[in-house]
Design an enzyme around this catalytic site. Structure first.
Site, PDB file in Angstrom:
ATOM      1  N   ASP A  63       0.814  -1.215   0.000  1.00 22.76           N
ATOM      2  CA  ASP A  63       0.000   0.000   0.000  1.00 22.76           C
ATOM      3  C   ASP A  63       0.852   1.271   0.000  1.00 22.76           C
ATOM      4  O   ASP A  63       0.379   2.348   0.351  1.00 22.76           O
ATOM      5  CB  ASP A  63      -0.950   0.001   1.204  1.00 22.76           C
ATOM      6  CG  ASP A  63      -0.210  -0.230   2.508  1.00 22.76           C
ATOM      7  OD1 ASP A  63       0.989  -0.590   2.455  1.00 22.76           O
ATOM      8  OD2 ASP A  63      -0.818  -0.047   3.577  1.00 22.76           O
ATOM      9  N   HIS A 274      23.309  -0.059 -19.046  1.00 23.00           N
ATOM     10  CA  HIS A 274      22.416   0.548 -18.052  1.00 23.00           C
ATOM     11  C   HIS A 274      22.440  -0.261 -16.758  1.00 23.00           C
ATOM     12  O   HIS A 274      21.393  -0.556 -16.170  1.00 23.00           O
ATOM     13  CB  HIS A 274      20.990   0.703 -18.604  1.00 23.00           C
ATOM     14  CG  HIS A 274      20.853   1.911 -19.481  1.00 23.00           C
ATOM     15  ND1 HIS A 274      19.682   2.261 -20.119  1.00 23.00           N
ATOM     16  CD2 HIS A 274      21.749   2.857 -19.836  1.00 23.00           C
ATOM     17  CE1 HIS A 274      19.878   3.373 -20.816  1.00 23.00           C
ATOM     18  NE2 HIS A 274      21.110   3.756 -20.671  1.00 23.00           N
ATOM     19  N   ASP A 291      27.587   6.991 -14.322  1.00 21.80           N
ATOM     20  CA  ASP A 291      26.653   7.751 -15.161  1.00 21.80           C
ATOM     21  C   ASP A 291      25.541   8.212 -14.234  1.00 21.80           C
ATOM     22  O   ASP A 291      24.598   7.469 -13.955  1.00 21.80           O
ATOM     23  CB  ASP A 291      26.131   6.833 -16.275  1.00 21.80           C
ATOM     24  CG  ASP A 291      25.206   7.548 -17.238  1.00 21.80           C
ATOM     25  OD1 ASP A 291      24.727   8.652 -16.900  1.00 21.80           O
ATOM     26  OD2 ASP A 291      24.959   7.005 -18.327  1.00 21.80           O
ATOM     27  N   ASP A 302      22.815  14.667 -17.178  1.00 19.37           N
ATOM     28  CA  ASP A 302      23.193  13.308 -17.599  1.00 19.37           C
ATOM     29  C   ASP A 302      24.699  13.323 -17.855  1.00 19.37           C
ATOM     30  O   ASP A 302      25.154  13.656 -18.953  1.00 19.37           O
ATOM     31  CB  ASP A 302      22.403  12.937 -18.862  1.00 19.37           C
ATOM     32  CG  ASP A 302      22.588  11.472 -19.233  1.00 19.37           C
ATOM     33  OD1 ASP A 302      23.226  10.732 -18.465  1.00 19.37           O
ATOM     34  OD2 ASP A 302      22.078  11.078 -20.306  1.00 19.37           O
ATOM     35  N   HIS A 374      25.818   1.849 -28.576  1.00 17.00           N
ATOM     36  CA  HIS A 374      24.735   2.838 -28.453  1.00 17.00           C
ATOM     37  C   HIS A 374      25.048   4.066 -29.294  1.00 17.00           C
ATOM     38  O   HIS A 374      26.139   4.192 -29.844  1.00 17.00           O
ATOM     39  CB  HIS A 374      24.539   3.227 -26.978  1.00 17.00           C
ATOM     40  CG  HIS A 374      25.767   3.789 -26.311  1.00 17.00           C
ATOM     41  ND1 HIS A 374      26.181   5.090 -26.487  1.00 17.00           N
ATOM     42  CD2 HIS A 374      26.670   3.224 -25.462  1.00 17.00           C
ATOM     43  CE1 HIS A 374      27.277   5.302 -25.774  1.00 17.00           C
ATOM     44  NE2 HIS A 374      27.599   4.178 -25.147  1.00 17.00           N
ATOM     45  N   HIS A 378      21.580  12.276 -27.252  1.00 12.76           N
ATOM     46  CA  HIS A 378      20.127  12.401 -27.133  1.00 12.76           C
ATOM     47  C   HIS A 378      19.818  13.756 -26.507  1.00 12.76           C
ATOM     48  O   HIS A 378      20.639  14.317 -25.781  1.00 12.76           O
ATOM     49  CB  HIS A 378      19.526  11.257 -26.307  1.00 12.76           C
ATOM     50  CG  HIS A 378      20.103  11.122 -24.924  1.00 12.76           C
ATOM     51  ND1 HIS A 378      19.727  11.929 -23.858  1.00 12.76           N
ATOM     52  CD2 HIS A 378      21.051  10.287 -24.422  1.00 12.76           C
ATOM     53  CE1 HIS A 378      20.406  11.575 -22.774  1.00 12.76           C
ATOM     54  NE2 HIS A 378      21.236  10.593 -23.088  1.00 12.76           N
ATOM     55  N   HIS A 385      16.056  11.218 -21.590  1.00  7.02           N
ATOM     56  CA  HIS A 385      16.057  11.057 -23.057  1.00  7.02           C
ATOM     57  C   HIS A 385      14.915  11.952 -23.539  1.00  7.02           C
ATOM     58  O   HIS A 385      13.780  11.504 -23.689  1.00  7.02           O
ATOM     59  CB  HIS A 385      15.837   9.593 -23.449  1.00  7.02           C
ATOM     60  CG  HIS A 385      16.956   8.702 -22.979  1.00  7.02           C
ATOM     61  ND1 HIS A 385      16.830   7.342 -22.850  1.00  7.02           N
ATOM     62  CD2 HIS A 385      18.240   8.986 -22.612  1.00  7.02           C
ATOM     63  CE1 HIS A 385      17.980   6.832 -22.412  1.00  7.02           C
ATOM     64  NE2 HIS A 385      18.848   7.814 -22.262  1.00  7.02           N
ATOM     65  N   GLU A 403      28.101  11.442 -25.764  1.00  3.56           N
ATOM     66  CA  GLU A 403      28.483  10.363 -24.854  1.00  3.56           C
ATOM     67  C   GLU A 403      28.995   9.117 -25.567  1.00  3.56           C
ATOM     68  O   GLU A 403      28.386   8.053 -25.471  1.00  3.56           O
ATOM     69  CB  GLU A 403      27.302   9.993 -23.957  1.00  3.56           C
ATOM     70  CG  GLU A 403      25.992   9.698 -24.679  1.00  3.56           C
ATOM     71  CD  GLU A 403      24.924   9.150 -23.718  1.00  3.56           C
ATOM     72  OE1 GLU A 403      25.239   8.191 -23.005  1.00  3.56           O
ATOM     73  OE2 GLU A 403      23.817   9.698 -23.698  1.00  3.56           O
ATOM     74  N   TYR A 407      33.118  -0.491 -24.620  1.00  5.37           N
ATOM     75  CA  TYR A 407      32.893  -1.490 -23.562  1.00  5.37           C
ATOM     76  C   TYR A 407      33.410  -2.832 -24.068  1.00  5.37           C
ATOM     77  O   TYR A 407      32.943  -3.329 -25.103  1.00  5.37           O
ATOM     78  CB  TYR A 407      31.395  -1.579 -23.259  1.00  5.37           C
ATOM     79  CG  TYR A 407      30.755  -0.213 -23.178  1.00  5.37           C
ATOM     80  CD1 TYR A 407      30.732   0.503 -21.987  1.00  5.37           C
ATOM     81  CD2 TYR A 407      30.233   0.407 -24.339  1.00  5.37           C
ATOM     82  CE1 TYR A 407      30.195   1.782 -21.930  1.00  5.37           C
ATOM     83  CE2 TYR A 407      29.709   1.684 -24.291  1.00  5.37           C
ATOM     84  CZ  TYR A 407      29.684   2.376 -23.084  1.00  5.37           C
ATOM     85  OH  TYR A 407      29.156   3.643 -23.050  1.00  5.37           O
ATOM     86  N   ARG A 424      32.914   5.355 -20.618  1.00  7.16           N
ATOM     87  CA  ARG A 424      32.011   6.319 -21.277  1.00  7.16           C
ATOM     88  C   ARG A 424      32.356   7.685 -20.712  1.00  7.16           C
ATOM     89  O   ARG A 424      32.651   7.807 -19.511  1.00  7.16           O
ATOM     90  CB  ARG A 424      30.549   5.961 -21.006  1.00  7.16           C
ATOM     91  CG  ARG A 424      29.550   6.972 -21.560  1.00  7.16           C
ATOM     92  CD  ARG A 424      28.145   6.395 -21.763  1.00  7.16           C
ATOM     93  NE  ARG A 424      27.433   6.085 -20.544  1.00  7.16           N
ATOM     94  CZ  ARG A 424      27.190   4.856 -20.100  1.00  7.16           C
ATOM     95  NH1 ARG A 424      27.621   3.799 -20.779  1.00  7.16           N
ATOM     96  NH2 ARG A 424      26.510   4.661 -18.972  1.00  7.16           N
TER      97      ARG A 424
HETATM   98  N1  GLY Z   1      22.000   7.889 -18.425  1.00  6.55           N
HETATM   99  C1  GLY Z   1      21.396   7.306 -19.543  1.00  6.55           C
HETATM  100  C2  GLY Z   1      22.040   7.739 -20.779  1.00  6.55           C
HETATM  101  O1  GLY Z   1      23.159   8.170 -20.759  1.00  6.55           O
HETATM  102  O2  GLY Z   1      21.431   7.771 -21.810  1.00  6.55           O
HETATM  103 MN    MN Z   2      22.818   9.977 -21.868  1.00  5.33          MN
HETATM  104 MN    MN Z   3      24.051   8.960 -19.023  1.00  9.97          MN
END
Ligand code: GLY
Ligand code: MN
Ligand code: MN
Length: 468
Positions: A63, A274, A291, A302, A374, A378, A385, A403, A407, A424
């Site tokens: 709850d 992630h 991150d 970010d 990736h 963004h 995002h 970014e 990896y 990163r």
């Molecule tokens: N922190 C998520 C990204 O870098 O997109």
């Molecule tokens: Mn990002």
């Molecule tokens: Mn990020």
């Protein structure tokens, strides 16, 4: 007399939960939200209505709900931060009163407010948010408006996981049912989620002066947190503890929390894009990828920094780090109005592919995707995002991330000396009139500067707690 006492008690308890002045003063103003609604309305097609719902509440434990997070579109257009609300916007003024917007909010309730917090209510929404026409959610059902007369109804098919709270006839579930019944929506082609997306993308991709101010603050305090953790971190620290230092500093500067679940991963964990468990007990002599970005009055930073826990990169870590840095620098060079958004990704990919070939990690440039899976950028804002048109060109006052990352998990098809290196570097970029500004420049990116900062002492190093 009894009635009088009940009324008095009610007024007393409402005023008790209502008074809270000890609050930040730099929230977005009601004028900002009104101006955004006007901008939204200007982009609506003729004879249309827009319907915007709050986000649903989410269960944390039986709850108990998670702290509520508002639908960023609702927040952007109203400043309203509570659940179970719906905003109606009209292209043309409606009725004899010629109203062009209506907000339905949660009803005030002294007993509920004692348990789950203050509510703005109808009067608060009028005085604090500047709306003229505000009703309780329960009144939506009988609100006289023929939705069927509109050529188009613009709305967002709301997020999943909405459940009916049987105790509340005006919860989000019911508000959506009422709207769909009123509008006769069952696969009705008059409704347009596409128009909704187009409008919100084009508004939110360009930040106003007020938004840039909040973004600056969110990014700045996130950089201070990154710098402190760089100093504090050591091989004996846990991932969770590093995460906690970020969180503490965010709150020290008045951020409500984080814009997304923090990613704090050492060694192999830094290769999980992630990663969110953040539960390795010792960072050890590994790279720590962090991150982490705050959310300040709705606006998310970010920022990613990757730091050697013992203060010194190995030659392999340094080679990979430097390549990511080089890719970032190449992208910065094209950060100016007119550059197609997609070019950011393209150029970062080229630099990383060439570098990985030179290091002997790959032979075919196409394989760069294995280690850099990736994209580079963004939009950033109320959502981490953020909304925006990713097929367009860069424009003044856009904010986005740069970014790149590499990896190399264990058992990758390359010399094992590269295994478990995850790097990163992520910065938050504001496009200016003819160039860019790196909003996260306050946190070092060059490997020499990262090593130098990591050697410094942090206040957190002196904190002592009892052993348990
Ligand atoms: N922190 C998520 C990204 O870098 O997109
Ligand atoms: Mn990002
Ligand atoms: Mn990020």
């Amino acid at each position: 007399m009894k009635q009088f006492l009940v009324l008095f008690a009610l007024l007393f308890s409402l005023s008790r939960v209502q008074s809270q002045e000890n609050l930040p003063t730099d929230y977005l103003s009601k004028e900002f939200h009104k101006e955004r609604r006007d901008a939204f309305r200007a982009l609506m097609p003729a004879n249309s209505a827009a319907v915007i719902f709050s986000y649903p509440e989410r269960v944390f434990s039986r709850d108990i709900n998670y702290n509520f997070h508002q639908n960023p579109d609702m927040y952007y257009l109203t400043g309203y931060k509570e659940p179970d609300a719906v905003l109606l916007l009209f292209k043309e003024p409606q009725g004899t009163e010629k109203y062009s917007e209506v907000l339905f909010v949660r009803e005030r309730n002294a007993q509920k407010e004692t348990w789950t917090g203050r509510r703005l209510g109808v009067e608060g929404a009028k005085s604090k948010l500047g709306f003229e026409k505000v009703y309780n959610g329960k009144d939506f059902k009988d609100f006289e408006l023929d939705f069927k007369k509109f050529d188009k109804i613009i709305y967002d098919e709301s997020s999943p996981g909405i459940h009916d709270n049987t105790y509340d006839p005006a919860d989000l579930f019911n508000l959506i049912q009422v709207f769909k019944t009123k509008a006769g929506i069952i696969n009705d082609d008059k409704t347009s989620t596409e128009t909704y997306a187009n409008i919100t993308n084009s508004l939110r991709e360009i930040k106003t002066r007020e938004e840039i101010e909040l973004m600056r603050k969110s990014v700045k305090l996130s950089c201070i947190a990154h710098n402190e953790v760089m100093k504090a971190v050591g091989p004996d620290m846990s991932e969770n503890e590093a995460d906690g230092i970020h969180a503490y500093i965010h709150r020290h500067y008045g951020a409500e929390g984080e814009g997304y679940p923090p990613i704090v991963g050492a060694g192999a964990n830094g290769c999980i894009l992630h990663y969110g468990e953040n539960n390795a007990l010792k960072i050890d002599n590994q790279l720590l990828l962090m991150d982490v970005g705050s959310e300040y009055h709705g606006y998310s930073a970010d920022v990613t920094r990757t730091v050697p826990a013992n203060g010194k990169f190995t030659p392999e870590q340094k080679a990979i780090y430097d390549l990511v840095y080089e890719a970032q620098e190449a992208v910065f060079k094209i950060c100016k109005p007119g550059t197609p958004f997609q070019d950011l990704n393209k150029i970062s990919r080229e630099v990383i592919a060439n570098g990985l070939i030179k290091l002997g990690i790959i032979t075919d440039p196409k394989d760069a995707r294995i280690y850099y899976p990736h994209s580079c950028s963004h939009f950033l804002g109320l959502d981490v995002h953020d909304k925006g048109n990713y097929m367009s060109a860069l424009k003044e006052n856009m904010i986005f991330t740069v970014e790149p990352g590499i990896y190399i998990p264990a058992n990758s098809k390359c010399d094992k000396k590269w295994w478990n290196i995850g790097v990163r570097i992520e910065d938050d970029i504001l496009i200016t009139k003819d160039s860019y500004e790196n909003l996260s420049a306050e946190s070092p990116r060059k490997w020499q500067d990262v090593e130098a900062l990591a050697k410094q002492k942090s206040n957190f190093n002196d904190m002592k707690f009892p052993k348990i």
